[in-house]
Scaffold this active site. Structure first.
Site, PDB file in Angstrom:
ATOM      1  N   SER A 102      78.094 114.073  88.948  1.00 14.39           N
ATOM      2  CA  SER A 102      78.452 112.656  89.018  1.00 14.39           C
ATOM      3  C   SER A 102      77.345 111.747  88.482  1.00 14.39           C
ATOM      4  O   SER A 102      76.974 111.813  87.323  1.00 14.39           O
ATOM      5  CB  SER A 102      78.828 112.308  90.455  1.00 14.39           C
ATOM      6  OG  SER A 102      79.369 111.010  90.545  1.00 14.39           O
ATOM      7  N   ASP A 245      84.336 108.720  87.678  1.00 13.02           N
ATOM      8  CA  ASP A 245      85.142 108.340  88.845  1.00 13.02           C
ATOM      9  C   ASP A 245      84.684 107.023  89.467  1.00 13.02           C
ATOM     10  O   ASP A 245      85.281 106.552  90.431  1.00 13.02           O
ATOM     11  CB  ASP A 245      85.196 109.464  89.889  1.00 13.02           C
ATOM     12  CG  ASP A 245      83.850 109.797  90.510  1.00 13.02           C
ATOM     13  OD1 ASP A 245      82.823 109.212  90.090  1.00 13.02           O
ATOM     14  OD2 ASP A 245      83.822 110.651  91.427  1.00 13.02           O
TER      15      ASP A 245
END
EC number: 5.4.2.10
Length: 445
Positions: A102, A245
């Site tokens: 991430s 995301d």
């Protein structure tokens, strides 16, 4: 209570080369996952990754493990996490696997799984995978070994999905947008989505080299984006994190627009369009200004623990369709199954286009309270500072002074010996003084 050894709240993550992010561990993880998932019928697994150099090594290890268990791997190449969730659903694959850490630096990486419906694997399945990892690897018969292939049109499929979440009657043709892809997984997706919807796009952070993901670019560091928006006199900027995301935006004046503000805009627009079902879910870190602004609109608001997993759980518990973290995770269950930075950004852009309003003006209905966060390191094993009477006493004094126009939140980091002290209120100088007063009490323990 789960007693999982490897899986955390967001899969398995760590520094590459250190346990558990090693080739031998990941190969065995692929095998164990294959053994468990093969029991459910389908023999296809989608594997996506971000742009870290270690992704090549780890996807090869995963594929070898899956093949040994008799499952076939479908590679997407660099692809946003929510794209893997989407492709897992549309391919009816048994699961999707994302290789990403991430927003972390390039030297970290991780593995997380999606189930056949594009949601997180149930705890019971993760526990079954961990149990399988305690066994010796055994290979299926040669005729039953898995294969590997590539989904050549993965990017195009996801681009069309994203565009379909933007209303047909609207266009971005009047907007000049700077997009920052963090040298991550959205680099070949987000600029194309925005251009195909009509925007004039200036792209930065779109030259991944394996080691520059999240490096002074993207949702966790918007300084480059702010400077470029001002230099180009753009209408706004949009930044994603390494796996796509999260989304953080920047208005035409260079002001940062976080996940709380994005959710406010999307929820208010949903209310105006008669499409909002129920309320909105934030977290313990969500700004008090969000709660008050939603209350003025008559939109119920609930707080979950920090973490998009807990936001989703609270949304499902209440039957609500929108949730967000201030860090930029925005979950829109009417559109997708997980946090999706591009899709969330498009809904904010739709509100701008429909109302002919700037991002700055759309945010003006929500007054952000100053929120001061101080991290205090403590000695692990020396007891819980939060249980100390002196810390409790100072915290109570601050809470009394703030009344119902502010908040205090003390919480431990889940990964290192840190106490996070957050104080929120209307007066920044007062809030800063209060936060340091509590931090000093924690240090003195």
């Amino acid at each position: 209570m789960s007693n999982r050894k490897y899986f955390g709240t967001d899969g398995i993550r760590g520094r590459v080369g250190d346990a558990p992010i090693t080739p031998d561990f990941v190969l065995k993880l692929g095998w164990a996952a294959g053994k468990v998932l093969a029991r459910h019928g389908s023999r296809k697994i989608i594997i996506g990754k971000d742009t870290r150099i270690s992704g090549y090594m780890l996807e090869s290890a995963l594929e070898a493990g899956l093949a040994a268990a008799g499952l076939s791997a479908l590679f997407t190449g660099p692809m946003p996490t929510p794209a893997v969730a989407y492709l897992t659903r549309t391919f009816r694959a048994e699961a999707g696997i994302v290789i990403s850490a991430s927003h972390n630096p390039f030297y970290d990486n991780g593995i997380k799984f999606f189930s056949i419906d594009g949601t997180k694997l149930p705890d019971a399945v993760e526990e079954a995978i961990e149990a399988e990892m305690e066994k010796e690897i055994s290979c299926v018969d040669s005729a039953e070994l898995g294969k590997a292939s590539r989904i050549v049109d993965a990017a195009g499929r996801y681009i069309e999905f994203c565009k379909a979440t933007f209303p047909n009657e609207l266009s971005l043709s009047e907007l000049k947008i700077v997009v920052d892809c963090a040298n991550g997984a959205t680099y070949h997706i987000a600029p194309n989505v925005l251009r195909e919807l009509g925007a004039n796009v200036i792209a930065i952070g779109c030259e991944p080299n394996g080691v520059n993901i999240n490096a002074e670019v993207g949702a966790t560091d918007v300084r480059a984006l702010q400077a470029r928006v001002l230099a180009e006199k753009a209408d706004l900027g949009i930044a994603f994190d390494g796996d796509g995301d999260r989304v953080i935006m920047v208005d035409h004046e260079g002001n940062k627009v976080d996940g709380d503000q994005s959710m406010y805009i999307i929820a208010r627009e949903g209310l105006r369009q008669g499409q909002l079902r129920g309320g909105a879910v934030g977290t313990l870190m969500s700004n008090m200004g969000l709660e008050l602004a939603l209350k003025q609109l008559g939109i119920p608001f609930a707080r979950a623990k920090v973490g998009d997993r807990y936001v989703l759980e609270k949304m499902q518990e209440k039957g609500w369709r929108i949730g967000a973290e201030n860090s930029g995770h925005v979950i829109l269950l009417d559109k997708t199954t997980t946090g999706d930075g591009i899709v969330a950004g498009l809904q904010v852009l739709a509100a701008m286009a429909r109302n002919h309003m700037s991002l700055h003006d759309l945010c003006s209905g929500m007054k952000m309270f100053p929120q001061i966060l101080v991290n205090v390191r403590y000695t692990a094993g020396s007891g819980d500072p939060l249980e100390h009477e002196s810390v409790k006493a100072v915290t109570a004094e601050v809470e009394a002074a703030l009344g119902n126009r502010g908040r205090v939140l003390l919480r431990k980091s889940g990964t290192e010996p840190l106490i996070r002290v957050m104080v929120e209120g209307e007066d920044e100088a007062q809030v800063t003084e209060f936060a340091h007063r509590i931090a000093d009490a924690v240090k003195a323990v």
